[in-house]
Each structure stands twice: as C-alpha cells, then as structure tokens.
Design an enzyme around this catalytic site. Structure first.
Site, PDB file in Angstrom:
ATOM      1  N   GLY A  99       6.594  -0.260  12.958  1.00 25.32           N
ATOM      2  CA  GLY A  99       6.716  -1.523  12.213  1.00 25.32           C
ATOM      3  C   GLY A  99       6.100  -2.703  12.944  1.00 25.32           C
ATOM      4  O   GLY A  99       6.598  -3.822  12.851  1.00 25.32           O
ATOM      5  N   SER A 104       1.460   2.577  12.163  1.00 21.60           N
ATOM      6  CA  SER A 104       2.241   3.784  12.453  1.00 21.60           C
ATOM      7  C   SER A 104       2.581   4.529  11.164  1.00 21.60           C
ATOM      8  O   SER A 104       2.485   5.753  11.114  1.00 21.60           O
ATOM      9  CB  SER A 104       3.504   3.458  13.251  1.00 21.60           C
ATOM     10  OG  SER A 104       4.380   2.697  12.477  1.00 21.60           O
ATOM     11  N   SER A 105       2.938   3.812  10.086  1.00 20.30           N
ATOM     12  CA  SER A 105       3.298   4.571   8.870  1.00 20.30           C
ATOM     13  C   SER A 105       2.085   5.244   8.254  1.00 20.30           C
ATOM     14  O   SER A 105       2.193   6.357   7.740  1.00 20.30           O
ATOM     15  CB  SER A 105       4.073   3.750   7.838  1.00 20.30           C
ATOM     16  OG  SER A 105       3.803   2.426   7.937  1.00 20.30           O
ATOM     17  N   ALA A 107      -0.568   6.336   9.907  1.00 17.54           N
ATOM     18  CA  ALA A 107      -0.889   7.490  10.762  1.00 17.54           C
ATOM     19  C   ALA A 107       0.094   8.630  10.470  1.00 17.54           C
ATOM     20  O   ALA A 107      -0.298   9.805  10.454  1.00 17.54           O
ATOM     21  CB  ALA A 107      -0.834   7.083  12.228  1.00 17.54           C
ATOM     22  N   ASP A 147      -5.521   1.200   5.962  1.00 17.96           N
ATOM     23  CA  ASP A 147      -4.923   1.803   7.162  1.00 17.96           C
ATOM     24  C   ASP A 147      -5.065   3.328   7.170  1.00 17.96           C
ATOM     25  O   ASP A 147      -5.408   3.929   8.189  1.00 17.96           O
ATOM     26  CB  ASP A 147      -3.443   1.411   7.264  1.00 17.96           C
ATOM     27  CG  ASP A 147      -3.251  -0.088   7.491  1.00 17.96           C
ATOM     28  OD1 ASP A 147      -4.252  -0.826   7.412  1.00 17.96           O
ATOM     29  OD2 ASP A 147      -2.113  -0.507   7.753  1.00 17.96           O
TER      30      ASP A 147
HETATM   31  C1  MEV Z   1      -1.605  -4.116   6.642  1.00 17.36           C
HETATM   32  O1  MEV Z   1      -1.867  -3.389   7.830  1.00 17.36           O
HETATM   33  C2  MEV Z   1      -2.857  -4.715   6.114  1.00 17.36           C
HETATM   34  C3  MEV Z   1      -2.723  -5.584   4.849  1.00 17.36           C
HETATM   35  O2  MEV Z   1      -4.038  -6.070   4.591  1.00 17.36           O
HETATM   36  C4  MEV Z   1      -2.209  -4.811   3.669  1.00 17.36           C
HETATM   37  C5  MEV Z   1      -3.161  -3.744   3.124  1.00 17.36           C
HETATM   38  O3  MEV Z   1      -4.341  -3.726   3.459  1.00 17.36           O
HETATM   39  O4  MEV Z   1      -2.679  -2.925   2.290  1.00 17.36           O
HETATM   40  C6  MEV Z   1      -1.824  -6.777   5.106  1.00 17.36           C
END
Ligand code: MEV
Length: 313
Positions: A99, A104-105, A107, A147
């Site tokens: 968090g 981390s989530s 991955a 991500d």
């Molecule tokens: C979260 O790591 C990145 C944000 O741009 C959200 C997303 O891309 O889904 C805040």
C-alpha cells in the site's frame, strides 16, 4: 503440480493520475518483487496465505461477498479451477512495501495470474496481463492498467490507456531513492479525489493534462540523450502538477524538498495522499541522498530498474 512466478513492483516516473484520463505516462519497474507459488490440492478449497493473513474459501463463493485484500488471488484461483473437483493452495511472499504506491497489488495480480494458471498449462504473457488486470479490478475498478503492464513486461516504458505500452530501449544510468511516508492511502480514494477536482475545474484540468502530455514527450527525448539533470527538473515540474490536482500534502512535500535538494529531482509516485516519493540519483549523489533521508529517520532504499518483468519457474 506446483508452479511459481515472480513479478516486480514499479515507480511511475511521470504521469500518474493523468494516465487515467488517457495521457501518456512513463513507467519503470523496480528490483523489488512479489513471488507467488500455486499448487493443486485434492481437497476442493482455495487457500491463500501471505504475511498479511490467510484466506480459506470454497470455490464458487460470490466475489462480492469477500472483503479481503487477498480477493484478487481468490478471483484468479476460482477462474482457473472452473468446475474441476480440485483445490489450490497459494503462497505469497513480497519484498515490496504494501500500500505504498510501489505496485505491490499489481505485482501480486501478475505473479498470481502466472503461477495459478501455469498449474493448468502454458499461458502467454498477453493472457496473464489480461487476467491480472481483471483481478486488480476486483479491488480497484478504474485502473488504467499501467501498473500491471509494467510489472508484466518490466523495464522502462511509455504507456497510455488507448495505445498500450512501448518499451523504452535506452538504459539510462540512474538509480532511485524511494522514501516511504508510511501514511496509508487508497488508490481508489485518491483517483476519486482527482475525479472530483476534474469535475469542478474542467478547464484547469485540461490545461494541466496538456502540460503533462508535453512534459512526457520532452522527457522521452531527454531519456534518449541520457540528460539526467534535465529529467530531474521535469520531475520537479511534474510534482507541481500533482500538487495542483490535490494529491500531495505537507508530509510528502517535506520529504520531496529533501529529495529535490540532494538529488536531481523528486516527486510523489503513484496515487499520492501518502505512500512513497522518489528522488532521482546516479553514482555521484546516491549515497549523499540516501544519507539525507536516513539521517532524518525516513524509511528508504535505493532501487534500480528491473529489466526482466514477469518471471516464471
Ligand atoms: C497508481 O499507481 C497510478 C494511478 O495513475 C492510477 C492508475 O493508473 O490506475 C494513480
């Protein structure tokens, strides 16, 4: 039958939040990983174990009734099992702070999709990414997919929601100092907060999105030329845009100031409100920057680009 996979965390170098609105971002996977092991069992149960807890459920439980951060693993396991008369035992180990905006989530979703589905046969990276994004959506519906994409393919990449990713083949000579505020935050809440800002300030948001888009294109050129000082200046500018859309705060800015003074540039990474910031360094200022943070007792570490992405064993 047992299978194992690991996937890296990430830093969003440029473009978080704006990426949700279709602006190009620059992502970088880091050398901190989540490893997931999945094993078939005779008992028809899904059992998930990690340092944050254990979840044991019968397959076919309604996903909406599950209130656990381990929900994405359950989603993947249930999908992989379909109506087979077997179960799955899943073990998660992570080097990525939870968090903290370091992916981390995602991955977990990528390594989880790979380990779980490989128990039942071969599966392509494209399909793993698709499943990982589906799993991520069980905890965060509006994900841009950024991500999970960088965690799957690794390295440095440009990414936008409509055109997907393009790997940046240059290997710039930088290291990041990642500093954890230890302030808990939720990506979903922060993305909603930005949505509110966008609703109330349409013109301003549009203007900032255009500026972010130009900044990202400028940085892509600077990466090619390995101009680390100028990239640092762009980080500081991107931080200003993030402050304008309301995802920064006093504690984060105190940390960012330390980073901006000691390294080439520093900004929030990820959704903000808490989580991590990073500072851009190379061999000339890495140790100094790290010391500036450790002297003030911040939790921090140096990270390199991970070029491997998803790894299966
Ligand atoms: C979260 O790591 C990145 C944000 O741009 C959200 C997303 O891309 O889904 C805040």
């Amino acid at each position: 039958m047992k299978s194992k996979a690991s996937a890296p965390g990430k830093v969003i170098l440029f473009g978080e939040h704006f990426v949700v609105y279709g602006i190009k971002s620059i992502l970088c996977s880091i050398n901190k990983r989540v490893t997931v092991t999945a094993e078939k069992t005779n008992e028809r149960k899904i059992s998930i174990n990690s340092e944050i807890g254990t979840l044991v459920l019968d397959p076919d439980e309604s996903i909406t009734k599950i209130n656990s951060p381990l929900k994405p693993f359950y989603y993947l396991a249930n999908k992989a099992l379909k109506d087979q008369n077997e179960g799955l035992k899943i073990q998660i180990e992570s080097e990525i702070p939870l968090g903290a905006g370091l992916g981390s989530s995602s991955a977990c979703c990528v390594a989880g999709a790979a380990a779980i589905f490989k128990v039942f046969g071969e599966i392509s990276k494209e399909k793993i990414l698709e499943l990982a994004i589906e799993a991520e959506k069980t905890i965060y519906q509006n994900t841009s997919g950024a991500d999970c994409t960088v965690s799957t393919y690794g390295g440095l990449m440009e990414y936008d929601k409509n055109n997907g990713f393009r790997k940046i083949e240059d290997e710039p000579n930088f290291q990041l100092i990642i500093v954890n505020s230890n302030i808990k935050h939720s990506t979903e809440t922060m993305v909603s907060k930005v949505k509110e800002f966008e609703n109330k300030n349409k013109e301003k948001f549009h203007e900032l999105s255009n500026l972010e888009s130009k900044l990202v294109n400028d940085v892509l050129k600077l990466i090619k030329e390995n101009k680390i000082e100028e990239i640092g200046e762009k980080l500081n500018l991107n931080q200003k845009f993030l402050e304008e859309i309301g995802i920064s705060n006093e504690q984060l800015e105190t940390m960012i100031k330390i980073g901006q003074k000691s390294s080439y540039g520093a900004k929030i990474t990820g959704s903000g409100g808490g989580g991590c910031i990073f500072a851009l360094t190379n061999n000339s200022n890495l140790e100094y920057t790290l010391k500036e943070f450790t002297n003030k007792e911040y939790e921090c570490f140096a990270a390199k680009i991970d070029f491997k992405g998803l790894n299966t064993f």
